[in-house]
Design an enzyme around this catalytic site. Structure first.
Site, mmCIF file in Angstrom:
data_model
loop_
_atom_site.group_PDB
_atom_site.id
_atom_site.type_symbol
_atom_site.label_atom_id
_atom_site.label_comp_id
_atom_site.label_asym_id
_atom_site.label_seq_id
_atom_site.Cartn_x
_atom_site.Cartn_y
_atom_site.Cartn_z
ATOM 1 N N LEU A 39 11.217 -2.190 9.888
ATOM 2 C CA LEU A 39 10.726 -2.946 8.724
ATOM 3 C C LEU A 39 10.759 -2.115 7.456
ATOM 4 O O LEU A 39 10.336 -0.955 7.458
ATOM 5 C CB LEU A 39 9.290 -3.414 9.008
ATOM 6 C CG LEU A 39 8.535 -4.142 7.895
ATOM 7 C CD1 LEU A 39 7.613 -5.225 8.477
ATOM 8 C CD2 LEU A 39 7.692 -3.183 7.033
ATOM 9 N N ASP A 42 7.741 -2.001 0.378
ATOM 10 C CA ASP A 42 7.812 -1.637 -1.051
ATOM 11 C C ASP A 42 8.852 -0.570 -1.428
ATOM 12 O O ASP A 42 8.984 0.439 -0.741
ATOM 13 C CB ASP A 42 6.475 -1.065 -1.522
ATOM 14 C CG ASP A 42 5.288 -1.857 -1.055
ATOM 15 O OD1 ASP A 42 5.471 -2.940 -0.495
ATOM 16 O OD2 ASP A 42 4.162 -1.369 -1.245
ATOM 17 N N GLN A 58 9.004 2.049 1.750
ATOM 18 C CA GLN A 58 8.046 1.959 2.841
ATOM 19 C C GLN A 58 8.816 1.556 4.083
ATOM 20 O O GLN A 58 9.530 0.539 4.087
ATOM 21 C CB GLN A 58 6.985 0.895 2.511
ATOM 22 C CG GLN A 58 5.984 1.349 1.491
ATOM 23 C CD GLN A 58 5.055 2.406 2.060
ATOM 24 O OE1 GLN A 58 4.193 2.112 2.868
ATOM 25 N NE2 GLN A 58 5.239 3.653 1.643
ATOM 26 N N ASP A 161 -1.481 3.263 -4.043
ATOM 27 C CA ASP A 161 -0.200 3.029 -4.722
ATOM 28 C C ASP A 161 -0.142 3.667 -6.118
ATOM 29 O O ASP A 161 0.092 2.978 -7.124
ATOM 30 C CB ASP A 161 0.104 1.516 -4.817
ATOM 31 C CG ASP A 161 -0.052 0.795 -3.489
ATOM 32 O OD1 ASP A 161 0.047 1.461 -2.451
ATOM 33 O OD2 ASP A 161 -0.284 -0.427 -3.495
ATOM 34 N N GLU A 219 -2.295 -4.608 -5.658
ATOM 35 C CA GLU A 219 -1.443 -3.579 -5.090
ATOM 36 C C GLU A 219 -0.357 -3.196 -6.097
ATOM 37 O O GLU A 219 0.002 -3.962 -6.979
ATOM 38 C CB GLU A 219 -0.815 -4.076 -3.783
ATOM 39 C CG GLU A 219 -1.871 -4.363 -2.718
ATOM 40 C CD GLU A 219 -1.302 -4.623 -1.335
ATOM 41 O OE1 GLU A 219 -1.793 -4.027 -0.362
ATOM 42 O OE2 GLU A 219 -0.375 -5.440 -1.220
HETATM 43 C C1 FRU Z 1 2.197 -3.484 -0.563
HETATM 44 C C2 FRU Z 1 1.474 -2.484 0.314
HETATM 45 C C3 FRU Z 1 0.889 -1.347 -0.487
HETATM 46 C C4 FRU Z 1 0.805 -0.241 0.513
HETATM 47 C C5 FRU Z 1 2.033 -0.477 1.345
HETATM 48 C C6 FRU Z 1 1.882 -0.157 2.795
HETATM 49 O O1 FRU Z 1 3.143 -4.232 0.152
HETATM 50 O O2 FRU Z 1 0.472 -3.123 1.076
HETATM 51 O O3 FRU Z 1 -0.341 -1.638 -1.121
HETATM 52 O O4 FRU Z 1 0.807 1.022 -0.074
HETATM 53 O O5 FRU Z 1 2.361 -1.840 1.204
HETATM 54 O O6 FRU Z 1 3.118 -0.267 3.441
#
Ligand code: FRU
Length: 476
Positions: A39, A42, A58, A161, A219
């Site tokens: 997966l 971000d 991510q 973040d 976020e």
């Molecule tokens: C946004 C989020 C962020 C966090 C990350 C974790 O999609 O939830 O706030 O840092 O993804 O993967």
């Protein structure tokens, strides 16, 4: 072997194991960034550093769900041809063991420095959050420098973040947060040398549209100046759908105004959604060497039927949007495909003036540019786009990938519709409306075998169609 090495090895083994299958998936993109396994969410650490563009992401390499995230890494010289790079960060330390969560990159003292959130959860699911630093001398190998910001008073551990930038010789950081009263907000911090940080406070609502009422958690905030205005981008959670607005599970948008960097007071206009499609979240921007403010978003939304995405059985899920240039005009952000995207084109365009109806077949990697009085459009017998002239509403319709029932997203076009500029890539659509006035970003899981494009217009119109490259992401 250190735990960091072990995690890296296991992630690379997952790529070895899954990637053959992943790349054979007819839904795998030809020119968008997608994970080699598992997966992707971000975009992180988005920067042009020493000439090369770096985009971290991510990443859960082992499966198609969320969990203890890694920072995966792509890099590019031209924003078209991308190379998959060695893993940048692994969740191997006490302060990030449940995930190296989202963050950003800066160029400081010749080093590439990244700030990210160390997410820590105990067995009961209690959360701790640490804002951490890692740095690299070559842009590829990172050394963690530990925790730089701990949770200040007044916020729940939903505090993450960090986006860092320099403003008038001072470093600033904006963090997505939840106040103790369970309201979402963004917090501004400052630092002289990136080591010690002082919390200035909540970027606060100084006018009629208080940011106060925008959900329970924000976020991925990003604060930057565009045309001498201060734009705050963020992804609020907890907004109720309101007519054609806020229809996705979580939103992503911005306000425009003026920040007082001393006090964090922020006088701003109303919250506007950045994108009108089904899948768009957590965008991040950077200012490149050419002075362009370039945005990349995640073409996905957390908790929005992620496990049902049709690519999951093939071992991967989600992709990024194309990089887009931002422009501020009349208190609104416009988004434009970058000029570099022309490098994707293969050969000459189909170029036609047509009367009311045009039908053709297109490749799964195509660019379509229509100018005229557009009424409707159908791609692959699957996605429909239609403009209701009387109401000035443009609608994108597709069958839900969960149950096949038609679902729609719409936007208002007060001055009508005169141009659609569309990027098709196997299982995605990015539709730039009226030179970037609105964008619809969506996944498109059309069954194989239908390559048709149908355009209906009210008058004679003009269309150009290019076949695009299908192999600009070099993973192996
Ligand atoms: C946004 C989020 C962020 C966090 C990350 C974790 O999609 O939830 O706030 O840092 O993804 O993967």
């Amino acid at each position: 072997m250190s735990y960091d090495c072990e995690l890296r090895q296991r992630a690379e083994q997952a790529v070895d194991m899954y990637f053959e299958n992943v790349k054979q998936d007819p839904y795998f993109p030809g020119y968008h960034l997608a994970p080699p396994s598992g997966l992707l969410n971000d975009p992180n650490g988005w920067i042009q550093w020493k000439g090369r563009y770096h985009l971290f992401f991510q990443w859960m390499p082992f499966h198609t769900g969320h969990g203890a995230k890694f920072w995966g890494h792509f890099s590019s010289r031209d924003l078209v041809n991308w190379r998959y790079e060695p893993i940048a960060l692994t969740p191997a330390d006490w302060f990030d063991k449940s995930g190296c969560y989202s963050g950003s990159a800066v160029n400081a003292d010749g080093m590439l420095k990244v700030f990210y959130t160390g997410n820590v959860k105990d067995e009961q699911g209690n959360r701790e959050t640490y804002q951490c630093l890692a740095e690299s001398a070559d842009g590829f190998h990172f050394e963690k420098k530990g925790v730089k910001v701990r949770l200040p008073e007044g916020y729940t551990p939903h505090f993450r973040d960090p986006k860092v930038w320099k403003h008038e010789d001072q470093w600033y950081m904006v963090i997505g947060a939840q106040k103790l009263d369970k309201k979402g907000c963004a917090v501004l911090l400052k630092s002289a040398g990136l080591e010690d940080w002082t919390c200035i406070g909540v970027l606060s609502h100084a006018n009629a549209e208080p940011l106060e009422n925008l959900g329970y958690m924000w976020e991925c905030p990003d604060l930057f100046s565009l045309n001498e205005r201060d734009v705050l981008l963020f992804s609020p959670q907890g907004l109720e759908a309101d007519g054609i607005d806020y229809n996705n599970h979580y939103q992503s948008g911005y306000v425009i105004g003026t920040v007082d960097y001393e006090t964090a007071a922020y006088k701003h206009g109303k919250f506007l959604e950045l994108d009108r499609g089904f899948e768009f979240y957590a965008p991040q921007t950077t200012l490149d060497d050419n002075g362009r403010r370039i945005l990349i978003g995640w073409m996905g939304v957390p908790d929005q039927n992620e496990a049902e995405q049709p690519t999951v059985p093939n071992g991967w899920v989600h992709q990024m949007t194309l990089p887009r240039k931002l422009e501020l005009r009349n208190d609104k952000i416009l988004q434009h495909p970058l000029d570099e995207m022309k490098l994707l084109r293969i050969g000459e365009a189909i170029d036609r003036q047509f009367d009311r109806k045009y039908q053709t077949s297109i490749s799964k990697t195509s660019e379509i540019d229509i100018n005229g009085d557009i009424e409707s459009l159908n791609i692959f017998g699957y996605a429909d786009l239609y403009f209701n002239q009387a109401e000035g509403v443009l609608t994108l319709e597709r069958p839900s990938y969960v149950n096949g029932i038609k679902e729609t997203r719409s936007c208002c076009l007060p001055s009508g519709l005169n141009r659609l500029h569309i990027f098709v890539d196997h299982s995605s659509l990015e539709i730039f409306v009226n030179d970037g006035e609105e964008v619809f970003t969506s996944r498109m899981f059309a069954p194989n075998g239908n390559d048709s494009l149908t355009i209906n217009t009210n008058k004679s119109s003009h269309v150009q169609i290019w076949d695009l490259k299908n192999d600009t992401i070099h993973i192996r």
